[in-house]
Design an enzyme around this catalytic site. Sequence first.
Site, PDB file in Angstrom:
ATOM      1  CB  THR A   1     -25.931 -23.019 -26.384  1.00  0.00           C
ATOM      2  OG1 THR A   1     -26.126 -22.790 -27.790  1.00  0.00           O
ATOM      3  CG2 THR A   1     -25.221 -24.449 -26.445  1.00  0.00           C
TER       4      THR A   1
ATOM      5  N   GLY B   1     -27.112 -16.109 -10.039  1.00  0.00           N
ATOM      6  CA  GLY B   1     -27.934 -15.603  -9.172  1.00  0.00           C
ATOM      7  C   GLY B   1     -28.653 -14.530  -9.557  1.00  0.00           C
TER       8      GLY B   1
ATOM      9  CB  CYS C   1     -20.970   0.532  -3.365  1.00  0.00           C
ATOM     10  SG  CYS C   1     -21.402   1.565  -4.766  1.00  0.00           S
TER      11      CYS C   1
ATOM     12  CG  HIS D   1     -20.007 -17.463  -8.121  1.00  0.00           C
ATOM     13  ND1 HIS D   1     -19.229 -16.415  -7.262  1.00  0.00           N
ATOM     14  CD2 HIS D   1     -20.978 -17.091  -8.349  1.00  0.00           C
ATOM     15  CE1 HIS D   1     -20.112 -15.401  -7.401  1.00  0.00           C
ATOM     16  NE2 HIS D   1     -21.174 -15.497  -7.853  1.00  0.00           N
TER      17      HIS D   1
ATOM     18  CG  ASN E   1     -25.005  -9.994   0.135  1.00  0.00           C
ATOM     19  OD1 ASN E   1     -26.280  -9.745   0.268  1.00  0.00           O
ATOM     20  ND2 ASN E   1     -24.543  -9.102  -0.498  1.00  0.00           N
TER      21      ASN E   1
ATOM     22  CD  GLN F   1     -23.827 -14.959   0.358  1.00  0.00           C
ATOM     23  OE1 GLN F   1     -23.172 -15.505   1.339  1.00  0.00           O
ATOM     24  NE2 GLN F   1     -23.409 -14.180  -0.358  1.00  0.00           N
TER      25      GLN F   1
END
Length: 386
Positions: free
Chosen positions: A238, A71, A326, A202, A152, A180
Amino acid sequence: MRSVYIDHSATTPVDPLVFEAMKPYYTEIFGNSSSVHSQGQKAHRALEESREKVAALIGAKTNEIIFTSGGTEADNQAIITYMHNNRNKGNHIITSAIEHHAVLHTCEFLAKQGFELTVLPVNSYGEVEPDTLREAIRPGATALVSIMHANNEIGTIEPIKELAAIAHEAGAIFHTDAVQTVGKIPVNVAELGVDLLSASAHKLYGPKGIGCLYAKKGVRIGSFIHGGGHERNLRAGTVNVPGVVGFAKAAELAQQRLCSQEAPLADLAKRLTDGIFAAIPNTRLTGHPERRLPGSVSVCFDYVEGESILLMLDNYGIMASSGSACTSGSLDPSHVLLAIGLPHETAHGSLRLTMGKDNTQEDVDYILEVLPPIIKNLRAMSPLGR
Ligand SMILES: *Cc1c(COP(=O)(O)O)cnc(C)c1O
């Protein structure tokens, strides 16, 4: 001890079916998808079949999907290369104060390079109000508007369709970070009216390190990673074929789940939210009460520190997260919670519980058993008061 993973907005486990689908592409069909020989051809075929499945999940055409490392890269590529390639369309970027840092820091990077940046405020639910965009947009100057599909941290779903229409009226194109939402709620690029969209595997039970950028046909983005001619000259390197195959399998499974998963997740979230509010005073919900991601519960507890809650919960096997933590380890509260108008003290006591397909009512009940005494004890020790 029970183990309850309730941090699905941070990442999700790889679905066993996804893992199985990926395996052969590490050991048997390991060819470079650019190679001419039969190994390469097999990998290439897998790549293109995967592209079809990922495209299908968001209603795109296959040649509108560019595979990236995730992302973050998709956000960077969309924003940076669009602005660099379309200087004739304008110098002005609009984003919002609650974006993921992958968007916010990218826009700030461009601002340092001389692009003009407007960061839109949000209302107390974390929504970008269409009128706010209408007032900020400047026909002829604004080239790109980037607003996330859902946040998120607080789960709020943004009115993307309306916002994209406003951008288009003013001659700007529209990017959305949909990391999200893809796989959690129906996402259709045509229906939303977006030109660029970022997604990541993921967050939907796929592997880490693979994502995609959707770029509508005719939208002139460019290469961000330079090198070979992979991905139609738009992403050198690749191709991570096993990752792409895993992403596609995850997309296929997500599509099958889409209709059936929302209601149970919403029920679990309601049970959890109601339970928290019934047992813990001086608590507030952050984000929109209804227009939010299914299974997302975000709250702030007065007089406590989010980090302490997380450590205590972890002692009981409950893995959640907090907006105040954070990445740099600093104690600054989350920019999202400050943007929705919470005072620093309140923003520090935030807790985000994001449920996934495998969470159960027992998980929720266990959290409701463990969390209230934790908050009570932390408050009793807090110098901030009770
Ligand atoms: C997780 C996340 C990202 C980053 O995606 P990666 O694949 O981890 O780079 C970007 N935006 C949002 C909204 C996210 O939740």
